[in-house]
Motif scaffolding. Structure first.
Motif: not given
Length: 191
Positions: A97-104
Protein backbone atom coordinates in the motif's frame (compact mmCIF):
# COMPACT_ATOMS: atom_id res chain seq x y z
CA UNK A 1 7.92 29.36 -6.73
CA UNK A 2 4.88 28.00 -4.97
CA UNK A 3 2.29 30.54 -3.85
CA UNK A 4 -0.27 30.02 -1.09
CA UNK A 5 -3.00 29.72 -3.74
CA UNK A 6 -1.05 26.95 -5.47
CA UNK A 7 -0.53 25.10 -2.19
CA UNK A 8 -4.24 25.36 -1.35
CA UNK A 9 -5.07 24.02 -4.83
CA UNK A 10 -2.78 21.03 -4.24
CA UNK A 11 -4.16 20.40 -0.74
CA UNK A 12 -7.76 20.62 -1.95
CA UNK A 13 -7.21 18.77 -5.27
CA UNK A 14 -8.70 21.83 -6.99
CA UNK A 15 -9.37 21.04 -10.65
CA UNK A 16 -9.83 24.70 -11.53
CA UNK A 17 -6.01 25.03 -11.42
CA UNK A 18 -5.39 22.15 -13.83
CA UNK A 19 -3.37 23.37 -16.80
CA UNK A 20 -2.26 26.51 -14.94
CA UNK A 21 0.61 24.70 -13.23
CA UNK A 22 1.87 21.22 -12.38
CA UNK A 23 3.61 20.10 -9.25
CA UNK A 24 6.38 17.58 -8.79
CA UNK A 25 7.25 15.71 -5.63
CA UNK A 26 11.01 15.53 -5.10
CA UNK A 27 10.86 12.36 -2.99
CA UNK A 28 9.04 10.34 -5.66
CA UNK A 29 10.18 12.06 -8.87
CA UNK A 30 6.56 12.18 -10.07
CA UNK A 31 4.63 15.23 -11.24
CA UNK A 32 0.87 15.76 -11.07
CA UNK A 33 -2.03 18.06 -11.87
CA UNK A 34 -3.27 20.13 -8.92
CA UNK A 35 -6.45 18.00 -8.93
CA UNK A 36 -4.59 14.70 -8.42
CA UNK A 37 -6.20 12.58 -5.71
CA UNK A 38 -2.88 11.12 -4.56
CA UNK A 39 -1.71 11.73 -1.01
CA UNK A 40 -0.85 15.36 -0.33
CA UNK A 41 2.93 15.77 -0.22
CA UNK A 42 4.81 17.82 2.31
CA UNK A 43 5.17 21.41 1.02
CA UNK A 44 8.96 21.28 1.26
CA UNK A 45 8.99 18.37 -1.22
CA UNK A 46 6.92 20.20 -3.84
CA UNK A 47 8.34 21.76 -6.97
CA UNK A 48 6.14 23.88 -9.26
CA UNK A 49 6.26 23.67 -13.06
CA UNK A 50 4.57 25.82 -15.69
CA UNK A 51 4.28 22.91 -18.13
CA UNK A 52 4.64 19.17 -18.47
CA UNK A 53 7.68 19.78 -20.67
CA UNK A 54 9.40 21.69 -17.85
CA UNK A 55 8.72 18.85 -15.41
CA UNK A 56 10.03 16.24 -17.84
CA UNK A 57 13.11 18.37 -18.56
CA UNK A 58 13.86 18.23 -14.81
CA UNK A 59 13.55 14.41 -14.96
CA UNK A 60 10.16 14.14 -13.25
CA UNK A 61 7.80 11.42 -14.50
CA UNK A 62 4.07 11.85 -15.16
CA UNK A 63 1.70 10.49 -12.54
CA UNK A 64 -0.08 7.26 -13.48
CA UNK A 65 -3.17 8.38 -11.60
CA UNK A 66 -3.87 11.90 -12.95
CA UNK A 67 -1.92 11.69 -16.26
CA UNK A 68 -0.82 15.36 -16.33
CA UNK A 69 -1.07 16.89 -19.78
CA UNK A 70 -2.56 13.62 -21.03
CA UNK A 71 0.84 11.95 -20.61
CA UNK A 72 1.19 8.46 -19.32
CA UNK A 73 4.49 6.97 -18.27
CA UNK A 74 5.14 3.73 -20.15
CA UNK A 75 4.74 0.73 -17.84
CA UNK A 76 8.35 -0.37 -18.17
CA UNK A 77 9.65 3.07 -17.14
CA UNK A 78 7.11 3.24 -14.33
CA UNK A 79 8.18 -0.15 -12.99
CA UNK A 80 11.84 0.88 -13.24
CA UNK A 81 10.98 4.00 -11.22
CA UNK A 82 9.28 1.85 -8.55
CA UNK A 83 12.30 -0.46 -8.46
CA UNK A 84 14.58 2.57 -8.07
CA UNK A 85 12.36 3.78 -5.21
CA UNK A 86 12.77 0.38 -3.53
CA UNK A 87 16.53 0.45 -4.18
CA UNK A 88 16.75 3.82 -2.42
CA UNK A 89 14.25 3.25 0.39
CA UNK A 90 14.66 -0.47 1.20
CA UNK A 91 15.39 0.24 4.88
CA UNK A 92 11.95 1.79 5.37
CA UNK A 93 8.88 -0.22 6.27
CA UNK A 94 7.59 -0.45 2.70
CA UNK A 95 4.27 -2.20 2.32
CA UNK A 96 2.43 -2.77 -0.94
CA UNK A 97 0.00 0.00 0.00
CA UNK A 98 2.82 2.43 0.83
CA UNK A 99 4.60 1.69 -2.47
CA UNK A 100 1.36 2.07 -4.40
CA UNK A 101 0.72 5.40 -2.70
CA UNK A 102 4.22 6.61 -3.56
CA UNK A 103 3.79 5.40 -7.15
CA UNK A 104 0.35 7.01 -7.47
CA UNK A 105 -1.49 3.81 -8.33
CA UNK A 106 -3.73 1.20 -6.81
CA UNK A 107 -1.93 -1.63 -5.00
CA UNK A 108 -3.49 -4.21 -7.34
CA UNK A 109 -2.44 -2.41 -10.53
CA UNK A 110 1.07 -1.77 -9.26
CA UNK A 111 1.53 -5.38 -8.10
CA UNK A 112 0.28 -6.80 -11.40
CA UNK A 113 2.32 -4.42 -13.59
CA UNK A 114 5.50 -4.74 -11.53
CA UNK A 115 5.28 -8.54 -11.54
CA UNK A 116 4.68 -8.63 -15.30
CA UNK A 117 7.78 -6.49 -16.04
CA UNK A 118 10.17 -7.70 -13.32
CA UNK A 119 9.11 -11.33 -13.07
CA UNK A 120 8.62 -10.97 -9.32
CA UNK A 121 6.38 -9.06 -6.96
CA UNK A 122 7.42 -5.76 -5.38
CA UNK A 123 7.70 -7.59 -2.04
CA UNK A 124 10.05 -10.21 -3.51
CA UNK A 125 12.12 -7.48 -5.17
CA UNK A 126 12.31 -5.56 -1.86
CA UNK A 127 13.45 -8.70 -0.04
CA UNK A 128 16.10 -9.35 -2.70
CA UNK A 129 17.45 -5.79 -2.33
CA UNK A 130 17.50 -6.09 1.45
CA UNK A 131 19.36 -9.41 1.38
CA UNK A 132 21.95 -8.05 -1.09
CA UNK A 133 22.54 -5.04 1.16
CA UNK A 134 22.80 -7.30 4.20
CA UNK A 135 25.39 -9.46 2.41
CA UNK A 136 27.39 -6.34 1.59
CA UNK A 137 27.27 -5.11 5.19
CA UNK A 138 28.15 -8.54 6.58
CA UNK A 139 31.17 -8.71 4.26
CA UNK A 140 32.40 -5.14 4.67
CA UNK A 141 31.55 -4.09 8.21
CA UNK A 142 31.97 -5.07 11.84
CA UNK A 143 28.38 -4.14 12.70
CA UNK A 144 26.47 -6.62 14.87
CA UNK A 145 24.09 -8.85 12.92
CA UNK A 146 21.07 -7.34 14.68
CA UNK A 147 22.10 -3.83 13.61
CA UNK A 148 22.60 -4.96 10.03
CA UNK A 149 19.11 -6.42 10.09
CA UNK A 150 17.71 -3.08 11.27
CA UNK A 151 19.70 -1.13 8.67
CA UNK A 152 18.25 -3.17 5.83
CA UNK A 153 14.67 -2.92 7.06
CA UNK A 154 14.10 -5.85 9.44
CA UNK A 155 13.09 -4.61 12.88
CA UNK A 156 13.33 -8.08 14.42
CA UNK A 157 16.77 -9.74 14.46
CA UNK A 158 15.33 -13.28 14.60
CA UNK A 159 13.13 -12.57 11.58
CA UNK A 160 16.13 -11.14 9.72
CA UNK A 161 18.20 -14.26 10.47
CA UNK A 162 15.35 -16.54 9.34
CA UNK A 163 14.80 -14.66 6.08
CA UNK A 164 18.54 -14.43 5.42
CA UNK A 165 18.99 -18.19 5.90
CA UNK A 166 15.98 -18.99 3.73
CA UNK A 167 17.29 -16.76 0.92
CA UNK A 168 21.01 -17.61 1.10
CA UNK A 169 21.14 -21.03 2.76
CA UNK A 170 23.36 -19.61 5.50
CA UNK A 171 22.97 -17.88 8.84
CA UNK A 172 24.22 -14.25 8.78
CA UNK A 173 27.16 -15.00 11.11
CA UNK A 174 28.20 -18.04 9.08
CA UNK A 175 27.93 -15.99 5.88
CA UNK A 176 30.18 -13.30 7.38
CA UNK A 177 32.76 -15.90 8.43
CA UNK A 178 32.71 -17.57 5.00
CA UNK A 179 33.17 -14.23 3.21
CA UNK A 180 36.09 -13.26 5.46
CA UNK A 181 37.74 -16.64 4.90
CA UNK A 182 37.26 -16.26 1.16
CA UNK A 183 38.81 -12.78 1.19
CA UNK A 184 41.70 -14.03 3.35
CA UNK A 185 42.25 -16.99 1.03
CA UNK A 186 42.24 -14.70 -2.05
CA UNK A 187 44.79 -12.44 -0.35
CA UNK A 188 47.08 -15.38 0.40
CA UNK A 189 46.90 -16.57 -3.21
CA UNK A 190 48.13 -13.17 -4.44
CA UNK A 191 51.20 -13.14 -2.19
Amino acid sequence: MMTQDMWRAIENCDGSYDGKFFYGVRTTGIFCRPSCKSRTPLPEHVRIFASTEAAIAERFRPCKRCKPGGLKLPDEEWVDAIAAMIDNRYAEQLTLNKLAELAHASPYHMQRTFTRWKGQSPAAYLQQVRIEQAKRLLSESELPVSEIGERVGYVNAAHFATVFQRETGSQPTAYRTAMRNEIKHEGEKRT
